[in-house]
Design a protein around this motif. Structure first.
Motif, PDB file in Angstrom:
ATOM      1  N   GLU A 192      -6.667  13.030   0.232  1.00 16.22           N
ATOM      2  CA  GLU A 192      -6.540  14.415   0.703  1.00 16.22           C
ATOM      3  C   GLU A 192      -7.844  15.190   0.564  1.00 16.22           C
ATOM      4  OE1 GLU A 192      -4.564  12.967  -1.469  1.00 16.22           O
ATOM      5  OE2 GLU A 192      -2.498  12.981  -0.673  1.00 16.22           O
ATOM      6  N   ILE A 193      -8.625  14.861  -0.468  1.00  9.90           N
ATOM      7  CA  ILE A 193      -9.902  15.554  -0.665  1.00  9.90           C
ATOM      8  C   ILE A 193     -10.837  15.305   0.511  1.00  9.90           C
ATOM      9  CG2 ILE A 193     -11.991  15.591  -2.117  1.00  9.90           C
ATOM     10  CD1 ILE A 193     -10.223  15.168  -4.528  1.00  9.90           C
ATOM     11  N   TYR A 194     -10.686  14.137   1.139  1.00  8.85           N
ATOM     12  CA  TYR A 194     -11.519  13.774   2.291  1.00  8.85           C
ATOM     13  C   TYR A 194     -10.840  14.104   3.622  1.00  8.85           C
ATOM     14  CZ  TYR A 194     -14.442  11.318  -1.057  1.00  8.85           C
ATOM     15  OH  TYR A 194     -15.283  11.019  -2.111  1.00  8.85           O
ATOM     16  N   GLY A 195      -9.788  14.905   3.556  1.00 13.58           N
ATOM     17  CA  GLY A 195      -9.102  15.323   4.777  1.00 13.58           C
ATOM     18  C   GLY A 195      -8.227  14.249   5.381  1.00 13.58           C
ATOM     19  N   LEU A 196      -7.767  13.291   4.570  1.00 11.03           N
ATOM     20  CA  LEU A 196      -6.895  12.218   5.045  1.00 11.03           C
ATOM     21  C   LEU A 196      -5.527  12.374   4.389  1.00 11.03           C
ATOM     22  CD1 LEU A 196      -9.475   9.297   4.730  1.00 11.03           C
ATOM     23  CD2 LEU A 196      -8.618  10.273   6.868  1.00 11.03           C
ATOM     24  N   ASP A 197      -4.646  13.091   5.045  1.00  7.28           N
ATOM     25  CA  ASP A 197      -3.324  13.384   4.500  1.00  7.28           C
ATOM     26  C   ASP A 197      -2.341  12.316   4.978  1.00  7.28           C
ATOM     27  OD1 ASP A 197      -0.838  14.315   3.815  1.00  7.28           O
ATOM     28  OD2 ASP A 197      -1.230  16.384   4.361  1.00  7.28           O
ATOM     29  N   PRO A 198      -1.821  11.454   4.090  1.00  5.87           N
ATOM     30  CA  PRO A 198      -0.884  10.405   4.507  1.00  5.87           C
ATOM     31  C   PRO A 198       0.353  10.946   5.221  1.00  5.87           C
ATOM     32  CG  PRO A 198      -1.687   9.956   2.297  1.00  5.87           C
ATOM     33  CD  PRO A 198      -2.181  11.330   2.660  1.00  5.87           C
ATOM     34  N   LYS A 199       0.882  12.086   4.761  1.00  8.16           N
ATOM     35  CA  LYS A 199       2.079  12.647   5.394  1.00  8.16           C
ATOM     36  C   LYS A 199       1.782  13.138   6.811  1.00  8.16           C
ATOM     37  CE  LYS A 199       4.362  13.974   1.071  1.00  8.16           C
ATOM     38  NZ  LYS A 199       4.927  15.097   0.266  1.00  8.16           N
ATOM     39  N   GLU A 200       0.652  13.811   6.983  1.00 10.16           N
ATOM     40  CA  GLU A 200       0.269  14.276   8.315  1.00 10.16           C
ATOM     41  C   GLU A 200       0.045  13.094   9.251  1.00 10.16           C
ATOM     42  OE1 GLU A 200      -3.008  17.262  10.410  1.00 10.16           O
ATOM     43  OE2 GLU A 200      -3.474  16.278   8.505  1.00 10.16           O
ATOM     44  N   THR A 201      -0.537  12.024   8.715  1.00 13.01           N
ATOM     45  CA  THR A 201      -0.760  10.824   9.518  1.00 13.01           C
ATOM     46  C   THR A 201       0.554  10.233   9.993  1.00 13.01           C
ATOM     47  OG1 THR A 201      -2.774  10.335   8.256  1.00 13.01           O
ATOM     48  CG2 THR A 201      -1.821   8.529   9.531  1.00 13.01           C
ATOM     49  N   ASP A 202       1.548  10.184   9.117  1.00  7.45           N
ATOM     50  CA  ASP A 202       2.858   9.652   9.492  1.00  7.45           C
ATOM     51  C   ASP A 202       3.478  10.451  10.628  1.00  7.45           C
ATOM     52  OD1 ASP A 202       2.690   7.644   7.635  1.00  7.45           O
ATOM     53  OD2 ASP A 202       3.870   8.690   6.101  1.00  7.45           O
ATOM     54  N   GLN A 227      -3.839   1.619   3.423  1.00  6.37           N
ATOM     55  CA  GLN A 227      -4.057   0.283   3.976  1.00  6.37           C
ATOM     56  C   GLN A 227      -5.343   0.238   4.802  1.00  6.37           C
ATOM     57  OE1 GLN A 227      -0.900  -1.195   6.472  1.00  6.37           O
ATOM     58  NE2 GLN A 227      -1.693  -3.280   6.465  1.00  6.37           N
ATOM     59  N   ALA A 228      -5.609   1.291   5.560  1.00  6.11           N
ATOM     60  CA  ALA A 228      -6.820   1.344   6.373  1.00  6.11           C
ATOM     61  C   ALA A 228      -8.077   1.386   5.501  1.00  6.11           C
ATOM     62  CB  ALA A 228      -6.773   2.555   7.300  1.00  6.11           C
ATOM     63  N   PHE A 244       0.839  -1.197   0.000  1.00 11.15           N
ATOM     64  CA  PHE A 244       0.000   0.000   0.000  1.00 11.15           C
ATOM     65  C   PHE A 244       0.877   1.251   0.000  1.00 11.15           C
ATOM     66  CE2 PHE A 244      -2.053  -3.446   2.272  1.00 11.15           C
ATOM     67  CZ  PHE A 244      -3.252  -3.555   1.601  1.00 11.15           C
ATOM     68  N   PRO A 245       0.414   2.331  -0.612  1.00 13.62           N
ATOM     69  CA  PRO A 245       1.204   3.566  -0.636  1.00 13.62           C
ATOM     70  C   PRO A 245       1.436   4.170   0.738  1.00 13.62           C
ATOM     71  CG  PRO A 245      -0.531   3.606  -2.307  1.00 13.62           C
ATOM     72  CD  PRO A 245      -0.809   2.434  -1.432  1.00 13.62           C
ATOM     73  N   ASN A 258      -8.197   6.779  -3.839  1.00 14.54           N
ATOM     74  CA  ASN A 258      -7.466   7.489  -4.897  1.00 14.54           C
ATOM     75  C   ASN A 258      -7.226   8.957  -4.575  1.00 14.54           C
ATOM     76  OD1 ASN A 258      -7.303   5.199  -6.560  1.00 14.54           O
ATOM     77  ND2 ASN A 258      -9.331   5.587  -7.427  1.00 14.54           N
ATOM     78  N   HIS A 259      -8.093   9.546  -3.735  1.00 14.66           N
ATOM     79  CA  HIS A 259      -7.986  10.979  -3.423  1.00 14.66           C
ATOM     80  C   HIS A 259      -8.175  11.208  -1.914  1.00 14.66           C
ATOM     81  CE1 HIS A 259      -8.361  11.573  -7.770  1.00 14.66           C
ATOM     82  NE2 HIS A 259      -9.440  10.812  -7.726  1.00 14.66           N
TER      83      HIS A 259
END
Length: 404
Positions: free
Chosen positions: A63-73, A16-17, A10-11, A60-61
């Motif tokens: 960030e549009i739903y307020g889920l930023d992978p970098k912020e999560t990390d 993954q979630a 997963f990216p 696929n998007h």
């Protein structure tokens, strides 16, 4: 993205979630296989496709739903999700806790909305002829308030996200009517599932509740039944093979099982000995902080130190004979040393989450093979996240010890 149960790469943790949630949706071809009514099949297909397309869009998007992978990390800081939450709880880090809770809600945005469509906020009951959901003015305000509180989405953000999956929001006098141009029959399917869900609440049949939750539309037929193979539908092929092999062993030991979708419990003489739970969440905000174990083994005979006494002055052990019996059984195994290592690694420990089941600071002190550890309660249970050929025999031996 095709949400294959065998996906392993997963990216990001966020992706993954999302996959983990989408893989739990029951396959449409199976759930429609015994339904003959074409109108009902069309409605169910619309609802299923909306859910899957919704998860694809979030995947696929994000960030549009307020889920930023970098912020999560940044918030995870290299930890798994549940451990990061426990750390935030212990530190009383409210910004982190708010982030985790909000992210979990955003992950399930469309399921959150569909639950509200089936709630008592609706003025007019959904029908097959009327392909819409109608809210009162106050009911719609309540929905927007809940979106703001749980997802931090305002009215305009909500409308934009709804539009992505072809929802149309219309003001009709003092009411708000929501329709869908691509999946117009989904509301009828929701109504049908809601009726089943109300039925299961009256009859307390959890199997029906589980089927409604994962959109197994066979629940709409009389005498719904879940097979053993159905219970394992969300498992990857490798884990499924080992769970079936474990069940074959249990059958030879006269161990019985009960099951519904994503869940199996094995019992011996009315006492539970093991369970399988396939939901394995990646986002978990509950305080208990339970490990996400695919297979859990229960040891009925348990032991612990007296409480409350501050470590290391625990005082005397309770039920010492139970610990002696357990340790003696392990020591008699040909692979005793390896089993001891396995037990100490996989025993379910207190995760210092501050839950109500264990006193502070670290839970109930216990001892096993000369090692001190802490549990959330008096019980002794073991769990593995994946059932493999390497740990299969350890699980099997623990169960054999349990039933003796």
């Amino acid at each position: 993205m095709i949400f294959s149960v065998n996906e392993t790469v997963f990216p990001s943790v966020i992706h993954q979630a999302i996959w983990n949630s989408a893989r739990l949706i029951f396959p449409l071809e199976k759930s429609l296989s015994i339904i003959d009514d074409e109108t009902i099949k069309t409605a169910c297909a619309d609802l299923y496709n909306l859910i899957i397309d919704g998860y694809k869009d979030i995947y696929n998007h994000p960030e549009i739903y307020g889920l930023d992978p970098k912020e999560t990390d940044v918030y995870l800081s290299g930890r798994v999700w549940s451990k990061a939450i426990i750390l935030a709880l212990n530190k009383k880090d409210q910004p982190a806790l708010d982030f985790f809770k909000c992210a979990e809600s955003r992950l399930h945005f469309f399921r959150f909305i569909l639950r509200k469509f089936s709630s008592d906020d609706i003025n007019e009951v959904i029908s097959l002829e009327n392909q819409y959901v109608r809210f009162s003015k106050d009911g719609y305000k309540k929905l927007l308030s809940q979106l703001k509180k749980n997802l931090n989405f305002d009215k305009e953000k909500f409308a934009r996200l709804m539009q992505r999956l072809s929802f149309v929001i219309i003001l009709d006098n003092d009411d708000i009517v929501i329709t869908n141009t691509k999946y117009p029959n989904l509301f009828e399917a929701l109504k049908l599932l809601k009726d089943v869900d109300l039925k299961q609440k009256a009859s307390k049949k959890y199997s029906l509740n589980a089927a409604c939750h994962v959109f197994d539309f066979r629940v709409l037929t009389p005498n719904y039944e879940c097979t053993f193979e159905d219970a394992l539908y969300s498992l990857d092929d490798a884990n499924k093979k080992e769970v079936i092999r474990l069940d074959d062993l249990f059958i030879s030991l006269n161990i019985k099982k009960t099951f519904h979708l994503n869940f199996i419990e094995w019992t011996f003489k009315g006492k539970r000995v093991a369970r399988y739970e396939g939901t394995k969440v990646h986002f978990d905000i509950n305080k208990s902080g339970n490990a996400n174990n695919l297979i859990t083994v229960y040891i009925e005979k348990t032991w612990s130190f007296h409480w409350p006494l501050i470590p290391p002055n625990f005082g005397g052990e309770k039920n010492t004979e139970n610990r002696v019996i357990f340790e003696k059984a392990v020591n008699e195994l040909p692979n005793a040393d390896e089993m001891k290592t396995f037990c100490l690694k996989h025993v379910k420990r207190c995760r210092e989450c501050g839950c109500l089941y264990a006193p502070p600071p670290r839970g109930h002190p216990k001892i096993m093979f000369g090692k001190i550890f802490y549990t959330c309660g008096g019980g002794t249970t073991f769990g593995v996240e994946h059932l493999t050929r390497d740990n299969f025999d350890f699980i099997a031996d623990l169960v054999k010890i349990r039933i003796k």
